[in-house]
Enzyme design. Structure first.
Site: not given
Ligand code: ARG
Length: 400
Positions: A11, A92, A121, A172
């Site tokens: 990605d 994050r 996220d 994932s």
């Protein structure tokens, strides 16, 4: 110029060239290492550049992550919905802190990330970005520039991007030193049990040797673990050692359905051996050292703190003030907690603290205690009075 949170995966690798073509801007790819156990900085650099980045910056932030993000989570006994130790949620704001610093350094006006439009996220990235630098714009190519998997693969082939498009991980995964989060196709059916192959931080609690107890004594100073078995260690070393030792005993596996911020219930399987072991020990030390009213109130603050961290409000005013409260509660959270780790459980077996509030002479049922039991009768009479009066009224008036 755009600063992209870069993982080296399909990605974000495709996103570099994709964003360049869609916006006409240059892209700086930034990989913040919080213990993903991914590729080496050299490979990340090579791939990012080959995919069109103007520059690739790799930052080792593991020690910072352990000290500034995992330690506060221990002090807050942070378990979202009583179970999830905030693995992804904690990383994050740290990644964003570095992205924003680099954006400022290079004069970029936009920060980008690879999240989809369905998860937490994206919220954490963007709320963290704008709360640090309100002037920066955010884009998420997967969400905002219609980057689907099929289109990504076509695009990678057409543009000769050096990435393996055939490899599709069935899971994932997001991972760091605090643990691992796994979502995947078959786990989306709640009736399916997790397969053993998704676990990498932990052995099965019923694996050979996992039932043989490993006894560890953790020393805390002001709520922070500072040593294991008498050996002083850094926050990162403590987490790494506990991941090893608790992981070997099958501790920290969590299979849960959680409430995402965006209103979706989702199934996730986590591993956080150090997280569960250290929070269990910290909580036990608070039981010994924090006064009752303060402990009760702190429970509520811990829950709220955890929700704020989960909800992407790491830099918010409320979180900031709750941090100050929690820090103050940790003044006397000093001492040693011994845990026995076996069969998937971390069990507290011994406590020692110079700042303990446990008073043997008050607590003992043996002769010679210092607690005057004759005071109890009058206390109970007055304590129960309003309830007694109300019940009498209800009976008199036929309300009950
Ligand atoms: N549900 C977790 C959170 O919101 C983890 C998200 C990332 N999970 C993943 N498997 N990629 O914090």
């Amino acid at each position: 110029m755009i600063v992209l949170a870069y993982s080296g995966g399909l990605d974000t690798s495709v996103a570099i060239e994709w964003m360049k073509q869609a916006t006409g801007k240059e892209v700086i790819a930034v990989a913040v290492d919080v213990g993903q156990q991914g590729e080496t900085p050299e490979i990340l650099r090579e791939r990012g550049l080959a995919c069109g980045a103007k520059e690739v910056i790799v930052i080792d932030a593991k020690e910072e992550f352990a000290k500034e993000y995992c330690m506060p989570a221990i002090k807050a006994n942070a378990l979202y919905e009583k179970k999830y130790p905030l693995v992804s949620a904690l990383s994050r704001p740290l990644i964003v802190k570095h992205l924003v610093a680099i954006a400022k350094q290079y004069g970029a006006d936009t920060v980008a990330h690879g999240c989809t439009g369905k998860g937490n996220d994206q919220v954490r990235f963007e709320v963290s970005i704008t709360s640090l630098a309100p002037e920066l714009k955010c884009i998420a190519p997967v969400r905002d520039l219609a980057m689907t998997r099929e289109k990504e693969i076509d695009f990678a082939i057409k543009n000769n991007l050096p990435i393996d498009v055939t490899h599709k991980n069935p899971y994932s995964i997001d991972q760091n030193v605090w643990g691992k989060a796994v979502e995947t196709g078959y786990l989306e059916d709640l009736a399916n049990a997790p397969k053993e192959d998704l676990y990498t931080y932990t052995k099965s609690p019923i694996a050979e040797g996992a039932n043989v107890p490993d006894i560890a004594t953790i020393t805390f100073e002001k709520g922070e673990p500072v040593a294991i078995d008498g050996v002083k260690l850094s926050p990162l070393q403590i987490i790494e050692q506990m991941n090893e030792r608790a992981g070997a005993k099958g501790i920290g596996r969590i299979d849960m359905v959680e409430d995402r911020l965006v209103g979706i219930k989702s199934r996730e399987v986590y591993e956080s051996p150090a997280g569960i072991a250290l929070i269990t020990a910290h909580d036990a030390l608070e039981n010994v050292t924090v006064e009752r009213e303060l402990a009760r109130f702190k429970n509520q603050v811990d829950t709220r703190w955890t929700e704020l961290a989960y909800d992407g409000q790491w830099n918010s005013q409320l979180k900031h003030s709750l941090d100050a409260f929690i820090e103050d509660t940790q003044r006397a959270v000093n001492g040693d907690i011994t845990i026995s780790m076996a069969g998937g459980l971390a069990t507290v077996i011994a406590r020692k603290s110079d700042t303990s509030l446990y008073d043997f002479n008050l607590a003992t049922y043996d002769e010679g205690d210092s607690f005057d039991q004759s005071f109890a009768k009058g206390f109970i009479e007055i304590y129960g009075l309003s309830s007694k009066v109300a019940t009498s009224r209800d009976q008199r008036a036929g309300l009950k």
